[in-house]
Design an enzyme around this catalytic site. Structure first.
Site, PDB file in Angstrom:
ATOM      1  N   GLY A 239       0.770  -1.242   0.000  1.00 14.67           N
ATOM      2  CA  GLY A 239       0.000   0.000   0.000  1.00 14.67           C
ATOM      3  C   GLY A 239       0.797   1.286   0.000  1.00 14.67           C
ATOM      4  O   GLY A 239       0.204   2.370  -0.135  1.00 14.67           O
ATOM      5  N   GLU A 289       4.064  -6.538   1.818  1.00 12.81           N
ATOM      6  CA  GLU A 289       3.642  -6.962   0.475  1.00 12.81           C
ATOM      7  C   GLU A 289       3.603  -5.759  -0.468  1.00 12.81           C
ATOM      8  O   GLU A 289       2.564  -5.432  -1.040  1.00 12.81           O
ATOM      9  CB  GLU A 289       2.255  -7.605   0.548  1.00 12.81           C
ATOM     10  CG  GLU A 289       2.176  -8.796   1.481  1.00 12.81           C
ATOM     11  CD  GLU A 289       0.735  -9.126   1.882  1.00 12.81           C
ATOM     12  OE1 GLU A 289      -0.206  -8.532   1.320  1.00 12.81           O
ATOM     13  OE2 GLU A 289       0.573  -9.963   2.764  1.00 12.81           O
ATOM     14  N   ARG A 328      -5.232   2.772 -15.748  1.00 13.22           N
ATOM     15  CA  ARG A 328      -5.358   3.469 -14.456  1.00 13.22           C
ATOM     16  C   ARG A 328      -6.152   4.785 -14.559  1.00 13.22           C
ATOM     17  O   ARG A 328      -7.013   5.031 -13.714  1.00 13.22           O
ATOM     18  CB  ARG A 328      -3.988   3.726 -13.828  1.00 13.22           C
ATOM     19  CG  ARG A 328      -3.263   2.450 -13.385  1.00 13.22           C
ATOM     20  CD  ARG A 328      -2.039   2.766 -12.545  1.00 13.22           C
ATOM     21  NE  ARG A 328      -2.391   3.394 -11.298  1.00 13.22           N
ATOM     22  CZ  ARG A 328      -2.318   4.684 -11.054  1.00 13.22           C
ATOM     23  NH1 ARG A 328      -1.858   5.520 -11.934  1.00 13.22           N
ATOM     24  NH2 ARG A 328      -2.685   5.160  -9.883  1.00 13.22           N
ATOM     25  N   CYS A 359     -12.324   3.235 -28.861  1.00 14.45           N
ATOM     26  CA  CYS A 359     -13.649   3.846 -29.030  1.00 14.45           C
ATOM     27  C   CYS A 359     -14.377   3.944 -27.695  1.00 14.45           C
ATOM     28  O   CYS A 359     -15.377   3.236 -27.472  1.00 14.45           O
ATOM     29  CB  CYS A 359     -14.448   3.050 -30.041  1.00 14.45           C
ATOM     30  SG  CYS A 359     -13.699   3.149 -31.652  1.00 14.45           S
ATOM     31  N   TYR A 388       0.765  -1.835 -12.104  1.00 13.26           N
ATOM     32  CA  TYR A 388      -0.615  -1.881 -12.564  1.00 13.26           C
ATOM     33  C   TYR A 388      -0.746  -1.243 -13.953  1.00 13.26           C
ATOM     34  O   TYR A 388      -1.736  -0.584 -14.251  1.00 13.26           O
ATOM     35  CB  TYR A 388      -1.559  -1.228 -11.533  1.00 13.26           C
ATOM     36  CG  TYR A 388      -1.359  -1.819 -10.149  1.00 13.26           C
ATOM     37  CD1 TYR A 388      -1.772  -3.112  -9.883  1.00 13.26           C
ATOM     38  CD2 TYR A 388      -0.698  -1.113  -9.141  1.00 13.26           C
ATOM     39  CE1 TYR A 388      -1.552  -3.682  -8.635  1.00 13.26           C
ATOM     40  CE2 TYR A 388      -0.464  -1.678  -7.896  1.00 13.26           C
ATOM     41  CZ  TYR A 388      -0.903  -2.964  -7.651  1.00 13.26           C
ATOM     42  OH  TYR A 388      -0.674  -3.530  -6.427  1.00 13.26           O
TER      43      TYR A 388
HETATM   44  C1  LIG Z   1      -3.258  -8.465  -0.388  1.00 13.21           C
HETATM   45  C2  LIG Z   1      -2.480  -7.419  -1.097  1.00 13.21           C
HETATM   46  N1  LIG Z   1      -1.192  -7.236  -0.762  1.00 13.21           N
HETATM   47  C3  LIG Z   1      -0.423  -6.318  -1.393  1.00 13.21           C
HETATM   48  C4  LIG Z   1      -0.934  -5.527  -2.401  1.00 13.21           C
HETATM   49  C5  LIG Z   1      -0.028  -4.542  -3.071  1.00 13.21           C
HETATM   50  O1  LIG Z   1      -0.443  -3.223  -2.903  1.00 13.21           O
HETATM   51  P1  LIG Z   1       0.486  -2.033  -3.355  1.00 13.21           P
HETATM   52  O2  LIG Z   1       0.802  -2.229  -4.791  1.00 13.21           O
HETATM   53  O3  LIG Z   1      -0.340  -0.831  -3.127  1.00 13.21           O
HETATM   54  O4  LIG Z   1       1.709  -2.058  -2.500  1.00 13.21           O
HETATM   55  C6  LIG Z   1      -2.284  -5.658  -2.762  1.00 13.21           C
HETATM   56  C7  LIG Z   1      -2.849  -4.795  -3.815  1.00 13.21           C
HETATM   57  O5  LIG Z   1      -3.974  -4.825  -4.183  1.00 13.21           O
HETATM   58  C8  LIG Z   1      -3.069  -6.643  -2.098  1.00 13.21           C
HETATM   59  O6  LIG Z   1      -4.343  -6.828  -2.431  1.00 13.21           O
END
Ligand SMILES: Cc1ncc(COP(=O)(O)O)c(C=O)c1O
Length: 431
Positions: A239, A289, A328, A359, A388
């Site tokens: 996040g 993560e 995005r 389109c 993304y």
């Molecule tokens: C469970 C989980 N972990 C990690 C992430 C990675 O998030 P970010 O790219 O914002 O670090 C996400 C993104 O959707 C997620 O759903």
């Protein structure tokens, strides 16, 4: 930092000219910097050195196997959301034993595959899923390592489509029900090993406050789970937000262009300084993560100007990249800095919409944006497109997927060939 900068008036990724890459490989073209990814991984890893931690890169952000290989070589683990992503991790030389499996709807085939590969942990998101994993593990004569994802009901203060930690979101198990879910798992599911607790409150967070609020709320729960179920890790999810409104002025190599320290929305040091004192007393393994943080600023989408178009209300720059290549802006109002590859310091900027060939009215990469005049055939770079970007690209309007390049110093490696129309039609047949 990121490694996109002007050298002699032309935009480079590390030491490779983006005009040259566009001419050699065509456009639209995703270009990534290995130096930036390495720098971000290393910074995050060292900022957390007071914690026993494992960085599990969120594969969904950018899943090219060359990117995964780069992260695996640095010692990183992975966070996956599908069996397909696990195949990628393995193909890239990543370690399933350092891989966590997230997501609200894992299929039987995916669970079986992950169990057979010995992943580190399933992050389950419901009681029903726990029972499902337990049954499959039993049938396979295995014990499945599991954690539950807690929904802490904390507002991540980000776009509503990427907020995941509120009660109304589909993710995780409600904070007030989760201890019961663990108790039920311990009692009724003999084929599960309860290994941890996970949370992830949202993506592109630009303030540390929601992370701190969520951690403070969840840490007492972690302590209870340590006592009752002897859990071994707590994953605080990903996040961490990145800067999209970056500056490339003066060829500055710093991550944040010319912004001052105090203008930075969230630095990794701020994040580590705020969370380390909350997490260190747990004496538990901490998993992270990060997806966007690791690769977002490491990538650009290079595109060609097809034409300029003047309407009564607006000026449009029509480019050869569309919402199918980078969704995005259309999906969640994502803002990307777009710059000409040939720097123009003489002509005054005009306000334009930069639009793709799809389109759909929503097919724009920028609206009402100042841009120095561009001509047909000029190249533009859509910055901060490493996360993304390609992973959310589609074949909408029967447009082949772009090629991907990984730059390493003066070398440019093709890490995915451009899709052909034949690739795209493969598998289709007339009834
Ligand atoms: C469970 C989980 N972990 C990690 C992430 C990675 O998030 P970010 O790219 O914002 O670090 C996400 C993104 O959707 C997620 O759903």
């Amino acid at each position: 930092m990121h490694s996109f900068r002007y050298l002699q008036g032309q935009l480079h990724c590390e030491n490779v000219n983006l005009n040259t890459l566009a001419e050699q490989h065509g456009t639209p073209l995703y270009v990534y910097s290995k130096e930036t990814i390495t720098d971000h991984y290393t910074r995050l890893d060292s900022a957390l050195n007071e914690l026993d931690h494992l960085v599990c890169y969120a594969v969904k952000a950018n899943s090219n196997i060359a990117i995964l290989h780069t992260i695996a070589a640095l010692g990183g683990g992975f966070d996956i959301v599908s069996g397909g992503e696990l195949h990628r991790v393995i193909r890239a030389g990543g370690n399933p034993g350092k891989t966590t499996f997230a997501g609200v709807g894992k299929t039987r085939a995916e669970i079986e595959f992950a169990l057979s590969q010995g992943i580190y942990c399933f992050n389950a998101e419901s009681e029903a899923e726990l029972r499902h994993i337990n049954q499959i593990a039993g049938e396979m004569g295995k014990t499945a390592p599991v954690s539950l994802r807690v929904n802490p009901n904390v507002d991540a203060k980000t776009h509503k489509y990427i907020s995941t930690g509120k009660s109304e979101n589909k993710f995780g198990i409600d904070f007030d029900r989760i201890l019961d879910a663990y108790a039920a798992a311990a009692e009724d599911c003999p084929n599960l090993e309860i290994r941890g607790l996970q949370m992830h409150i949202g993506s592109q967070l630009t303030s540390v406050d929601p992370f701190v609020e969520a951690a403070n709320k969840v840490v007492p729960l972690v302590q209870q789970l340590q006592e009752r179920h002897h859990i071994k890790f707590f994953s605080i999810g990903g996040g961490m937000g990145i800067v999209y409104q970056d500056s490339l002025d003066s060829g500055d190599k710093t991550w944040w262009g010319n912004q001052s320290e105090t203008e930075r929305p969230l630095t990794i040091q701020t994040y580590a300084n705020a969370l380390t004192p909350i997490l260190a007393p747990l004496k538990l393994r901490i998993l992270l993560e990060p997806g966007r943080f690791m690769v977002g600023n490491a990538g650009a989408l290079v595109t060609k100007v097809l034409h300029n178009k003047k309407g009564n209300a607006k000026k449009f720059v029509v480019i050869d990249a569309g919402m199918n290549d980078l969704i995005r802006p259309a999906l969640y109002e994502g803002w990307h800095q777009i710059v000409p590859v040939n720097k123009d310091t003489t002509n005054p900027e005009e306000i334009v919409d930069i639009v793709g060939p799809i389109c759909e009215t929503g097919d724009f990469l920028a609206q009402d944006r100042p841009l120095a005049p561009v001509a047909e055939g000029d190249h533009l770079a859509v910055l901060s497109a490493g996360a993304y970007g390609f992973t959310m690209a589609s074949n909408y309007n029967t447009r082949p997927l772009p090629a991907e390049i990984l730059v390493d110093g003066t070398q440019a490696h093709v890490i995915r060939e451009r899709q052909t129309i034949d690739d795209l039609l493969k598998g289709e047949r007339i009834a």
